[in-house]
Design a protein around this motif. Structure first.
Motif, short mmCIF file in Angstrom:
data_model
loop_
_atom_site.label_atom_id
_atom_site.label_comp_id
_atom_site.label_asym_id
_atom_site.label_seq_id
_atom_site.Cartn_x
_atom_site.Cartn_y
_atom_site.Cartn_z
N CYS A 133 14.59 -18.46 30.08
CA CYS A 133 15.07 -19.59 30.92
C CYS A 133 14.24 -20.14 31.97
O CYS A 133 14.41 -20.84 33.09
CB CYS A 133 16.73 -19.21 31.68
N GLN A 157 11.86 -21.35 34.89
CA GLN A 157 11.28 -22.52 35.30
C GLN A 157 10.14 -22.21 35.91
O GLN A 157 9.36 -23.44 36.01
CB GLN A 157 12.56 -23.37 36.08
N GLN A 162 10.86 -24.11 28.79
CA GLN A 162 11.79 -24.74 30.04
C GLN A 162 10.99 -24.72 31.36
O GLN A 162 11.31 -24.90 32.37
CB GLN A 162 13.33 -24.10 30.48
#
Length: 950
Positions: free
Chosen positions: A664, A666, A688
């Motif tokens: 996940c 970023q 991501q």
């Protein structure tokens, strides 16, 4: 912020339902129902949040919703975490039983949360709050704050400091009737800076009174009724007739419009807050060019009128602050000749510093002291409690006035503002990092992102930041030289106090310092922790913490300094002959291991107890000891969106492969202090990822595949040795690229450049940096040309190629026409690059540092049409510089430093009338003598207002 908490929960749950439904197997129906209930709560909160300051029942209701939203998010994410970890391995019968029990417990938890929601609704009705009406009206506290500040234009404060220049400048602008001048002038700034005071001073100015036919000063109330404002203006003009009361709005606006068009009028609109208010009022005001009248407005929002001539007030400096303070506290001092004791003066100056240049705060504090006997004991008492005295100042304290700015913030901006409470006092906040944190925290929702439309969450976050800037909630410290975008910001001390107060009230963040670190162990519902002073992380007992930000040492220097380790090294230095004593080394090893184990324990506790963590940010500005290595347990943090390990020093030069579990992520910042470190080839799993900062130097065995990172916006420390050049072509959203040496293109077609495959395809790339080191191989100019040919949108270019013989720059058609900033460092050109650079149509800033291997440089006529700033630093071989007439017609700043062989400034400088500043640094004395008044070259620069020698 309950609205922010519920929005975050709705977004998180929605994402799990749509993108990771497998992790919600067995509870989809309950989770879907929970999300629906939260959405209803979300819509109700839009009204409730504006009313909670006036109704304690609503305040309690909102606080309970916030905690309920946190709990809902925890339940769903904890379930996804458990199911996700079980799905990685084989499912035995024991696992199935355990999973069934997990499903059962999760269903019960969700049902309890829904029951709590229903109970909240029942309670709200039971205690007399039947419905929440439209929330557009202001709260009574906001209304009271504004009404108490209603100005009376005939009353002008005598205690005015620092507004003389602003007054004279604005009077001049208001009298200027040239067609290019704006008909609207705005005075902007944060609350308490003196905008209304300045407006009243202009209203009473003798030149203004004598110049304009009619004057009007109108205060804009919290519920602005445009008809009343128009009538008030006509009344001030003495043009309001009895019949006007019966006219329609359109007719009244037309009458005012015609008066303003035919006569010279000045209308002052004090305290406008919204663009909507201005849009409602302006139909009665003529457009620019149709009238000799002027509109002057004051506002905390600099974006009210886009084409206005803006004047932003600044805080007073130390001298002005002390002058204003003395005027209020010691008004008779000048006439009587009395002096202040050194002790009282020192206390007074210290108190004034706390006001941070805000005139209102100084006036309030001075008013309190003026009522006292000014004894040393009395001054000391007030000095010890300045902030509490400011809060309860006469009529209104500065905090109440500044709080108006918060009251007017829309709901989506409030969590953005409150997030600034994480940062220490006087901290200069990096905007890129702040935006990354906002997005990672869900404050700017990914749901708002439009992948196909171009606008992404980072763009939305940047627009939010600019709203806060326009509303004067934050101060701009630095702008990007090329794009002029805000680069760093800071908060005024009193605005930060308000931010901290609101954040504490909303349980937004727990800030750790030495005074409260021990109490953290008793708090179970803390969600965000910001560490300003070191404490042992084991004090945090809340497993549901979402963000952890360090602004101080991760491992205390004090602990290291007090440990036996330092003592042992000192002993070894003094007793070199005993270095080989086995007992000494056993003792040293035991001490080192003890410190390493402490750091290891901190990491492992964090990774095994905070499994719902989304943000782990270590904003350390210098080296920090981090233990032996980063534990593989970091792979437990599968919800992590932001991870920064910048400036950490690990003794083991290898990152664990479990980093690949962080799907996940970023933002990933791996710029650690180690000279060389191995990064495992797992980053490709983080699809991501938006911002990737690799170590400055990786070990030779590091080879990273990055082709899957199609969403990447920022890539720093990319090189062709540790990464694959072909992967860059997949990064079609890339905005910033920093390439380290080596930079080589394999299988490059030297004969036909057009047949080489493209390197960059991102049409959004705006910044490109190529950084080398002393031992790197030379960069091939043809390789550089091929790279630049794909960078069609860049506006910022840095080439820092130390000890590189580049020969010459690629031809100008390889460069982007958008280039506004170029920095060339240690390129050692064998051919003058100026004939290429001067053809770039939009180049505004050129910096050359040790870049020219030539002894002659020539700027031709019409060259550098938009260049504003030129810096020549340590251009060692340069002896002669020619500037033809017509070259650099827009140049404003010129700096020459350490160009010791340069004999004189070029003759052509005398034709550059736009030049405002010339800075000469570390040049021979003879060079300086020629440029001084009376020198043989002075005629070349005598038109330059500022000449600085250093």
């Amino acid at each position: 912020m309950a609205w922010s908490a519920v929005t975050s929960a709705v977004t998180t749950i929605g994402k799990l339902l749509t993108e990771e439904a497998i992790y919600l197997w067995g509870v989809e129906e309950q989770v879907d129902r929970l999300q629906t209930e939260l959405k209803w709560m979300q819509s109700s909160l839009i009204v409730a949040e504006t009313k909670q300051s006036t109704d304690e029942r609503i305040h309690l209701w909102v606080a309970e919703i916030r905690e309920l939203a946190y709990d809902a998010e925890d339940v769903v994410e904890e379930f996804a975490l458990k199911i996700g970890s079980k799905n990685k391995g084989c499912l035995t019968s024991a696992c199935c039983l355990k999973e069934g029990w997990t499903l059962h417990k999760t269903r019960l938890k969700i049902e309890k949360i829904i029951e709590r929601i229903n109970d909240l609704v029942r309670r709200l009705q039971a205690y007399g709050v039947k419905e929440l009406k439209d929330g557009k009206e202001e709260s009574s506290s906001s209304t009271e704050r504004r009404e108490s500040r209603r100005p009376y234009p005939h009353i002008v404060d005598d205690n005015i400091v620092g507004l003389v220049d602003d007054t004279n400048e604005l009077v001049s602008i208001l009298k200027d009737q040239r067609s290019e001048c704006s008909g609207v002038v705005s005075i902007c700034g944060m609350g308490g800076l003196g905008k209304t005071t300045l407006a009243k001073k202009i209203y009473q100015h003798r030149e203004v009174i004598g110049y304009f036919d009619h004057l009007a000063f109108v205060y804009i109330s919290q519920q602005c009724q445009r008809r009343k404002v128009w009538e008030d203006i006509l009344s001030c003009f003495k043009k309001l007739d009895r019949d006007d009361r019966e006219k329609r709005d359109e007719e009244l606006a037309e009458k005012l419009f015609n008066i303003l068009k035919d006569k010279k009028c000045l209308v002052i609109l004090d305290d406008i807050w919204t663009i909507e208010t201005w849009d409602n009022l302006k139909p009665a005001f003529p457009v620019v060019g149709d009238s000799h009248s002027k509109i002057l407005l004051t506002s905390r929002n600099s974006g009210i009128v886009s084409n206005a001539d803006k004047r932003e007030l600044r805080c007073l400096n130390n001298e002005q602050s002390w002058e204003l303070f003395q005027k209020i506290v010691f008004p008779q001092r000048d006439s009587t000749g009395n002096t202040i004791s050194a002790e009282i003066e020192e206390l007074g100056k210290n108190m004034v510093k706390i006001c941070a240049g805000l005139p209102l705060a100084i006036v309030v504090l001075g008013g309190i002291l003026a009522t006292k006997n000014n004894s040393l004991n009395e001054c000391q008492k007030i000095s010890d409690n300045v902030k509490s005295y400011l809060r309860r100042g006469k009529d209104q304290g500065p905090e109440d006035v500044i709080a108006l700015s918060y009251d007017y913030l829309p709901l989506y901006l409030r969590p953005c503002f409150l997030y600034l409470s994480h940062f220490p006092e006087d901290y200069e906040i990096d905007v890129d990092r702040l935006i990354q944190l906002w997005v990672a925290e869900g404050i700017v929702s990914i749901k708002q992102e439009e992948r196909d439309g171009g606008e992404i969450a980072a763009d939305v976050a940047e627009s939010y930041l600019m709203e806060l800037v326009k509303r004067c909630m934050i101060q701009v410290r630095e702008r990007d030289v090329a794009t002029l975008k805000v680069k760093t910001i800071q908060m005024h001390d009193l605005m930060r106090d308000l931010c901290l107060s609101k954040a504490k009230q909303d349980n937004f963040v727990f800030i750790v310092d030495r005074s409260n670190a021990s109490s953290l162990s008793m708090i179970r519902n803390v969600r965000r922790v910001s560490v300003h002073e070191f404490f042992f992380i084991q004090c945090i007992k809340s497993p549901n913490i979402r963000s952890l930000l360090f602004f101080n040492d991760f491992f205390p220097k004090e602990a290291l300094e007090k440990s036996m380790l330092l003592e042992m090294w000192n002993y070894i230095e003094k007793h070199e002959d005993e270095v080989w004593n086995p007992l000494v080394w056993i003792l040293v090893t035991s001490v080192v291991c003890s410190d390493l184990l402490k750091a290891w324990g901190i990491w492992r506790y964090m990774f095994n107890n905070f499994k719902l963590l989304r943000v782990l940010n270590c904003e350390l500005r210098s080296y920090n000891f981090a233990g032996w290595k980063l534990p593989s347990d970091i792979g437990n943090l599968i919800h992590l969106r932001f991870l920064s390990l910048r400036s950490f020093d690990f003794k083991w030069s290898k990152f664990p492969s479990s980093l690949g579990n962080l799907r996940c992520l970023q933002t990933l910042d791996l710029r650690v202090e180690k000279r060389r470190i191995h990064v495992p080839n797992v980053i490709w799993r983080m699809e991501q990822l938006r911002h990737l900062y690799l170590p400055r130097r990786c070990k030779s065995r590091t080879k990273l595949k990055l082709g899957t990172l199609r969403e990447l916006l920022t890539l720093v420390n990319f090189n062709t040795k540790n990464c694959y050049l072909k992967d860059l072509i997949n990064m079609t959203n890339l905005r910033e690229l920093v390439m380290n040496s080596p930079f080589n293109i394999e299988n490059f077609n030297e004969e036909e450049l057009g047949k080489n495959p493209p390197i960059i395809r991102s049409k959004y790339l705006h910044s490109l940096s190529i950084v080398s080191n002393w031992i790197a191989r030379p960069i091939n100019p043809r390789h550089l040309a091929h790279l630049l040919s794909g960078c069609t949108s860049i506006c910022k270019l840095l080439i820092d190629a130390k000890m590189i013989e580049m020969g010459e720059l690629p031809e100008y058609h390889y460069f982007s026409s958008h280039l506004a900033y170029i920095h060339l460092k240690w390129c050692k050109f064998e051919k003058d690059p100026i004939p290429i650079l001067e053809k770039l149509p939009n180049l505004r800033i050129l910096e050359a540092e040790g870049s020219f291997g030539v002894n002659e440089m020539c700027c031709s006529g019409q060259g550098f049409p938009r260049l504003e700033s030129l810096r020549l630093l340590n251009v060692g071989k340069l002896e002669e510089w020619k500037v033809d007439e017509g070259a650099m017609p827009s140049l404003q700043r010129l700096e020459i430093a350490e160009c010791r062989k340069l004999k004189m400034l070029p003759e052509g400088l005398r034709f550059i009338t736009t030049l405002k500043e010339l800075k000469i640094e570390s040049m021979p004395k003879s060079f300086k003598v020629k440029l001084e008044e009376g020198g043989e070259d002075f005629y070349k620069v005598k038109h330059v207002p500022s000449i600085i020698f250093q």
